[in-house]
Motif scaffolding. Structure first.
Motif, PDB file in Angstrom:
ATOM      1  N   LEU A 220     -26.237 -10.046-114.599  1.00 34.41           N
ATOM      2  CA  LEU A 220     -25.898  -8.885-114.744  1.00 34.41           C
ATOM      3  C   LEU A 220     -26.180  -8.176-116.061  1.00 34.41           C
ATOM      4  O   LEU A 220     -25.725  -8.671-116.767  1.00 34.41           O
ATOM      5  CB  LEU A 220     -24.155  -9.355-114.633  1.00 34.41           C
TER       6      LEU A 220
ATOM      7  N   THR B 214     -26.590  -5.468-111.258  1.00 30.12           N
ATOM      8  CA  THR B 214     -25.382  -5.080-111.038  1.00 30.12           C
ATOM      9  C   THR B 214     -24.707  -6.193-109.376  1.00 30.12           C
ATOM     10  O   THR B 214     -25.485  -6.723-109.173  1.00 30.12           O
ATOM     11  CB  THR B 214     -25.086  -4.281-110.011  1.00 30.12           C
ATOM     12  N   PRO B 215     -23.868  -6.717-110.297  1.00 31.12           N
ATOM     13  CA  PRO B 215     -23.061  -7.241-109.020  1.00 31.12           C
ATOM     14  C   PRO B 215     -22.514  -6.342-107.663  1.00 31.12           C
ATOM     15  O   PRO B 215     -23.163  -7.871-106.652  1.00 31.12           O
ATOM     16  CB  PRO B 215     -21.710  -7.093-109.081  1.00 31.12           C
TER      17      PRO B 215
END
Length: 221
Positions: free
Chosen positions: A138, A165-166
């Motif tokens: 991440l 990103t998540p």
């Protein structure tokens, strides 16, 4: 909670796929599972130095070895000191030990990955498939942190230069599927793991666990 129980493991075959800590997860499970355990692969894996290695055993060889050691590593030697699939079938192995743990893909030691068409190589005998994702991916560009970055980017519908990103990671994992539960490793790199990793819980149709195998902690997301 007991780690194998948190992952929903039962006796029989468990396949482990993904990136960012598969080998560490296998080691932890081998330590914590009750009874006898066989470690092997359907692709390639390095031997577990702490456990006896049997390279061309008969069923009787395995039974005998399990009388003195609870955990064994099985595999066929190949290039670069690695092992490929054991000589005995996974079906046979299930008759010899309580648990058979199978690493079913590779990730070039990167924390994220996308699977090619021939991956993962999942044994049909499995009753649980655990996918691992490394939280250290991440905030990093896909091209630096993902195995098969072009495929990962395509699944995420972004460019390889985009930062993971998540939400992006969860999107890729949801599209790929092939697993029953996600374990997000390396969560110790995050300031607030529960908040940072919420997109995984919101996106995936299966349970997600987070933790840090190196630190010995884990929890439900």
């Amino acid at each position: 909670m007991n780690f194998p129980k948190l992952l929903g493991l039962r006796p029989g075959v468990t396949a482990v796929i993904g990136s960012g800590g598969k080998t560490s997860l296998l080691r932890r499970l081998a330590e914590e599972l009750p009874g006898t355990v066989l470690l092997c692969t359907t692709t390639h894996i390095r031997p577990f130095e702490e456990y006896p290695l049997l390279t061309a055993p008969t069923p009787e060889d395995i039974r005998k070895a399990l009388t003195t050691r609870r955990v064994l590593c099985l595999g066929t030697p190949c290039e670069n000191g690695k092992l490929t699939a054991p000589s005995l079938s996974i079906e046979t192995l299930t008759t010899l030990a309580g648990y058979v743990l199978v690493e079913a893909d590779g990730s070039k030691r990167l924390p994220a990955k996308a699977h090619a068409a021939w991956e993962p190589v999942l044994p049909p005998e499995r009753n649980r498939t655990v996918c691992v994702f490394g939280a250290s991916a991440l905030g990093q560009p896909i091209q630096d942190a993902a195995h098969r970055p072009e495929l990962f980017a395509s699944l995420a519908e972004v460019f390889p230069e985009a930062v993971i990103t998540p939400a992006i990671a969860a999107r890729v994992l949801a599209k790929e599927g092939n697993f029953d539960i996600l374990f997000i490793n390396q969560a110790d790199v995050l300031e607030d793991p529960t908040a940072a990793l919420q997109p995984f819980a919101d996106t995936l149709p299966c349970p997600a666990i987070y933790g840090a195998l190196a630190e010995g902690y884990w929890a439900k997301l």
